[in-house]
Design an enzyme around this catalytic site. Structure first.
Site, PDB file in Angstrom:
ATOM      1  N   ALA A 166       1.966  15.380 -19.353  1.00 20.94           N
ATOM      2  CA  ALA A 166       2.281  15.570 -20.781  1.00 20.94           C
ATOM      3  C   ALA A 166       1.448  14.612 -21.617  1.00 20.94           C
ATOM      4  O   ALA A 166       0.854  14.994 -22.636  1.00 20.94           O
ATOM      5  CB  ALA A 166       3.775  15.329 -21.024  1.00 20.94           C
ATOM      6  N   TYR A 167       1.385  13.369 -21.180  1.00 18.17           N
ATOM      7  CA  TYR A 167       0.636  12.341 -21.910  1.00 18.17           C
ATOM      8  C   TYR A 167      -0.848  12.723 -21.998  1.00 18.17           C
ATOM      9  O   TYR A 167      -1.475  12.625 -23.052  1.00 18.17           O
ATOM     10  CB  TYR A 167       0.824  11.012 -21.185  1.00 18.17           C
ATOM     11  CG  TYR A 167       0.326   9.797 -21.919  1.00 18.17           C
ATOM     12  CD1 TYR A 167       1.062   9.243 -22.962  1.00 18.17           C
ATOM     13  CD2 TYR A 167      -0.869   9.176 -21.560  1.00 18.17           C
ATOM     14  CE1 TYR A 167       0.611   8.106 -23.635  1.00 18.17           C
ATOM     15  CE2 TYR A 167      -1.321   8.037 -22.212  1.00 18.17           C
ATOM     16  CZ  TYR A 167      -0.578   7.506 -23.248  1.00 18.17           C
ATOM     17  OH  TYR A 167      -1.022   6.391 -23.905  1.00 18.17           O
ATOM     18  N   ALA A 168      -1.404  13.193 -20.876  1.00 16.21           N
ATOM     19  CA  ALA A 168      -2.830  13.566 -20.861  1.00 16.21           C
ATOM     20  C   ALA A 168      -3.099  14.737 -21.805  1.00 16.21           C
ATOM     21  O   ALA A 168      -4.130  14.760 -22.493  1.00 16.21           O
ATOM     22  CB  ALA A 168      -3.271  13.903 -19.436  1.00 16.21           C
ATOM     23  N   THR A 170      -1.489  15.376 -24.543  1.00 21.78           N
ATOM     24  CA  THR A 170      -1.435  14.920 -25.946  1.00 21.78           C
ATOM     25  C   THR A 170      -2.651  14.080 -26.302  1.00 21.78           C
ATOM     26  O   THR A 170      -3.217  14.217 -27.382  1.00 21.78           O
ATOM     27  CB  THR A 170      -0.161  14.102 -26.229  1.00 21.78           C
ATOM     28  OG1 THR A 170      -0.128  12.924 -25.407  1.00 21.78           O
ATOM     29  CG2 THR A 170       1.084  14.934 -25.987  1.00 21.78           C
TER      30      THR A 170
END
Ligand SMILES: NC(=O)c1ccc[n+]([C@@H]2O[C@H](COP(=O)([O-])OP(=O)(O)OC[C@H]3O[C@@H](n4cnc5c(N)ncnc54)[C@H](OP(=O)(O)O)[C@@H]3O)[C@@H](O)[C@H]2O)c1
Length: 260
Positions: A166-168, A170
């Site tokens: 998810a972080y990647a 965003t």
């Protein structure tokens, strides 16, 4: 501070500056003699500590605060509250600098990633920054403000990482949004850039698995983890006239990590 790097007369709105990298950036703005910093905050304790730190650097800087939990209510409600309250306290009636810094990371292997945790990262790291930029940037265009928008990106804007899908998504998205929006707005007087931190000692990285943390230091060419004060110079550069021909750029502040 030389006029090239001076932020005299400017007003900045910054999310997530009560701790970590955002606080480091706000310290830089205060050192560059900015007139006013409008911070978003979640709780009183960190706000009070951050205000004291900034006032100690520059007693003349006006610190204003807008309460905003980026995870509560709808995205539009959060953004509307920040924009309405920030313009109400902006002493010049204008916001010259928008820094979208607040961010989170929920880590899980993808096959076990709870949908709510994934959605929370998308919301806080990508959707709210985009909506906030649309609202504040539209106002900058209307008032013909020489605007500067800066996002906090990441090494994950370029690399995939582990257990952080998810972080990647965003941070990769922020990198692309920086370029795409710069193509639209730079000719209209608003420069759009990002800062991509490497491994920085903050609450966010404090939750990393200690075994993973231990593998990182030997791979940082400069030989140490980053500190929040490492962001003072880069943010002053990107928000001042020193970077007047720089737009659509993601500036790595990573102790050389990406060069390896
Ligand atoms: N540390 C690193 O190594 C690293 C590397 C690359 C990118 N980044 C990025 O740098 C930015 C700042 O992170 P950091 O490392 O400085 O971590 P941090 O110390 O945890 O700071 C995060 C900031 O975001 C705020 N925030 C988080 N969730 C929020 C919410 N729901 N509502 C309102 N505010 C919220 C926090 O508010 P509180 O003060 O109330 O906690 C804090 O001010 C993030 O975008 C992160 O992705 C960090």
């Amino acid at each position: 501070m030389s006029t090239l790097f001076s932020l005299k007369g400017k007003v900045a709105l910054i999310t997530g500056a009560t701790n970590g990298i955002g606080l480091g950036m706000a310290k830089g703005l205060a050192e560059a003699e900015i007139d006013q910093i409008i911070l978003t905050y979640r709780s009183e304790g960190p706000l009070e500590r951050a205000t004291n730190v900034l006032k100690e650097i520059n007693p003349k800087v006006v610190i204003s605060a807008v309460h905003a939990d980026l995870g509560a209510g709808t995205e539009d409600e959060v953004v509307d509250k920040i924009v309405t309250e920030a313009y109400a306290v902006a002493q010049s009636g204008v916001i010259d600098i928008l820094i979208n810094n607040a961010g989170i990371n929920n880590r899980h292997p993808f096959e076990a990633f709870p949908a709510a945790d994934f959605a929370e990262v998308l919301r806080i790291n990508l959707q709210i920054p985009i909506k906030l930029t649309q609202r504040v940037g539209t106002q900058m265009l209307k008032t013909k403000t020489e605007g500067r928008v800066v996002f906090t990106a990441s090494l994950m804007s370029f690399q995939g990482g582990m257990n952080a899908t998810a972080y990647a998504v965003t941070k990769g998205g922020i990198n692309q949004f920086t370029k795409a929006l710069s193509n639209e707005w730079s000719s209209k007087g608003i420069r759009i850039n990002s800062i991509a931190p490497g491994y920085i000692d903050t609450n966010l990285t404090g939750t990393m698995d200690p075994q993973h943390r231990a593998t990182i230091l030997p791979r940082i060419p400069i030989g140490r983890w980053g500190e929040i004060d490492d962001f003072k110079g880069p943010i002053v550069f990107l928000t001042s006239d020193a970077s007047r021909y720089v737009t659509g750029e993601t500036l790595l502040v990573d102790g050389g990590w990406m060069g390896r």
